[in-house]
Design a protein around this motif. Structure first.
Motif, PDB file in Angstrom:
ATOM      1  N   UNK A 125      -0.868 -15.465  16.081  1.00 25.51           N
ATOM      2  CA  UNK A 125      -2.331 -15.359  16.035  1.00 25.51           C
ATOM      3  C   UNK A 125      -3.008 -16.724  15.982  1.00 25.51           C
ATOM      4  N   UNK A 126      -2.218 -17.807  15.841  1.00 30.00           N
ATOM      5  CA  UNK A 126      -2.788 -19.161  15.871  1.00 30.00           C
ATOM      6  C   UNK A 126      -2.587 -19.851  17.207  1.00 30.00           C
ATOM      7  N   UNK A 127      -1.907 -19.201  18.153  1.00 29.80           N
ATOM      8  CA  UNK A 127      -1.715 -19.794  19.461  1.00 29.80           C
ATOM      9  C   UNK A 127      -0.288 -19.659  19.943  1.00 29.80           C
ATOM     10  N   UNK A 128      -0.006 -20.258  21.089  1.00 32.57           N
ATOM     11  CA  UNK A 128       1.323 -20.243  21.681  1.00 32.57           C
ATOM     12  C   UNK A 128       1.995 -21.586  21.422  1.00 32.57           C
ATOM     13  N   UNK A 129       3.267 -21.507  21.019  1.00 33.14           N
ATOM     14  CA  UNK A 129       4.007 -22.716  20.651  1.00 33.14           C
ATOM     15  C   UNK A 129       5.214 -22.869  21.563  1.00 33.14           C
ATOM     16  N   UNK A 130       5.459 -24.108  21.956  1.00 31.04           N
ATOM     17  CA  UNK A 130       6.582 -24.407  22.836  1.00 31.04           C
ATOM     18  C   UNK A 130       7.892 -24.288  22.073  1.00 31.04           C
ATOM     19  N   UNK A 131       8.925 -23.777  22.743  1.00 29.09           N
ATOM     20  CA  UNK A 131      10.218 -23.531  22.083  1.00 29.09           C
ATOM     21  C   UNK A 131      11.340 -23.724  23.090  1.00 29.09           C
ATOM     22  N   UNK A 132      12.433 -24.310  22.641  1.00 29.55           N
ATOM     23  CA  UNK A 132      13.655 -24.471  23.427  1.00 29.55           C
ATOM     24  C   UNK A 132      14.797 -23.806  22.679  1.00 29.55           C
TER      25      UNK A 132
END
Length: 455
Positions: free
Chosen positions: A228-235
């Motif tokens: 709900x705070x945004x989209x976060x990059x993940x590997x």
């Protein structure tokens, strides 16, 4: 003094001068590095709290961080806690145009820092980490390199204990996929994006040795998450581990087979050897139960049935069945003995009755008149004569075709008592059923292992 001495003196003086100039050049070169660092990282010139701009200095574009790593070792894979430990060299690389500097005509290849707080750092964290620590022996195993074009390379050696949810339905014929996930904690994809470095982003040390597993392959992928705070990059890195079956074959499967076979020895003992057969059955049953509890102690209490549960459960059933078989044999032996005693008493009673009847007949003959007449039997029998009917019936029986003998009944008729027949049937039935179970078990789980291998 000759000319030769003058020549060597001049040569020695020139060498001293060149060495002095070289030392001065080195001192000046190190001074240049210091000046460059003071120039780009001086007070009021660089703020580590502000993230670098995007590609080509675009302010609104996200900062791109390229990641690669080197797996140094994988120390353990814990089935009970569902975790694994790994030691790796982790590297990040990004571009910060504020850190550009003059390379002095290619003489200054890069600047080295050991203090990570002097430059901006991505807020990467390992999302499935349970425990972790840095290495500080003898010095902290970390460095930062700043290149003339503003590129920054961050490298650090860390040890992690990571969560690895496992599916143990095929244990110990299973394969497990353990992941290593890295994500941004506070910067969304509008500000920070992690990317795998092109060209072999994950390297693994040669001759990686694991006690009970083999690393078959690994795969790099992306796992961006939305909250709900945004989209976060993940590997993420998916590591496929195959369990080494030889250990379990020696420690579990072969001992269980031996216990089942030992329980069959009871079928070959005499039915009167009650202490031997009871002690053998109870001992194998308790040993099998101890083996089963020891196996389950090293595994987490899951809600589904594992392959090892099927194996130990069936082996325990066979051992328990062998003990119940002796109980049935003992009951049949006692029942047959009682019937034999009753039959013997009846035979004695009939014998006594026959003897009494013969004595009575003899006394009756003595009492009869000596001039008694005897009735003459006819020489030709009438059609209704019982003797003629009996001979006719015997001729009809001989005229019927002979019945085919039953092999099983003929073979079992060699054993006079019912208890002995039960033992003989068990000697054949138990091994055949156990062999059939092995065929179904291994074919089912080995083929299912190949079908479930999706990676």
């Amino acid at each position: 003094m000759g000319t030769g001495h003058y020549f060597w003196a001049i040569f020695y003086f020139a060498s001293l001068c060149s060495a002095s100039l070289a030392n001065n050049a080195k001192i000046n070169f190190r001074e240049k590095e210091k000046k460059v660092l003071d120039q780009i990282l001086g007070a009021g010139k660089y703020d580590a709290r502000i993230r670098p701009s995007g590609i080509n200095g675009t302010e609104n574009a996200p900062t791109l961080v390229y990641v690669n790593m080197f797996l140094r070792s994988i120390s353990k894979i814990d089935d009970y806690k569902m975790e694994y430990s790994v030691q790796l060299t982790f590297r990040e690389q990004w571009t910060d145009e504020r850190l550009k500097f003059d390379d002095i005509q290619g003489r200054l290849k890069y600047l080295t820092l050991t203090e990570a707080n002097r430059v901006w750092m991505p807020d990467l964290f390992f999302s499935n980490e349970k425990e972790g620590h840095f290495h500080n022996i003898i010095m902290p195993n970390v460095y930062i390199r700043i290149f003339p074009n503003g590129s920054v390379l961050y490298s650090i050696r860390i040890s992690l204990t990571l969560a690895c949810p496992m599916n143990l339905k095929l244990y110990p014929l299973d394969r497990q996929i353990c992941s290593l996930r890295m994500a941004s904690y506070g910067w969304t994809t509008n500000d920070l994006v992690f990317l795998w470095k092109e060209g072999d982003p994950v390297q693994v040390v040669k001759n990686l040795h694991l006690p009970r597993f083999t690393l078959e392959k690994f795969l790099t992928d992306y796992c961006n998450s939305k909250t709900n705070t945004g989209e976060y990059s993940c590997l993420k890195v998916d590591l496929l581990f195959k369990r080494e079956f030889s250990y379990y074959l020696i420690q579990i499967y072969i001992p269980c087979c031996m216990l089942v076979i030992v329980s069959w020895v009871s079928f070959w003992l005499d039915q009167g050897a009650v202490p031997a057969r009871v002690s053998l059955g109870v001992t194998t049953l308790l040993t099998m139960a101890t083996q089963t509890s020891g196996i389950n102690a090293s595994l987490p209490p899951v809600s589904y049935t594992k392959a090892i549960d099927v194996w130990t459960g069936v082996c325990l059933t066979f051992v328990f069945g062998a003990l119940l078989e002796f109980a049935l044999v003992n009951y049949a032996s006692r029942s047959g003995l009682n019937k034999a005693n009753i039959h013997k008493e009846n035979m004695k009673k009939k014998r006594r009755d026959l003897e009494q009847a013969s004595l009575d007949a003899a006394s009756d003959l003595l009492d009869t008149d000596s001039n008694a007449t005897f009735a003459m039997k006819p020489l030709v029998r009438h059609p209704g004569d019982p003797m003629a009917l009996e001979k006719l019936r015997q001729c009809e029986v001989h005229m019927q075709p002979p019945k085919r003998p039953n092999c099983c009944k003929t073979w079992l008729s060699k054993f006079p008592t019912r208890s002995k027949r039960i033992d003989v049937i068990s000697r054949i039935t138990f091994p055949l059923v156990f062999a059939l179970f092995n065929l179904v078990y291994w074919s089912t789980y080995l083929f299912r292992e190949e079908e479930d291998e999706t990676f």
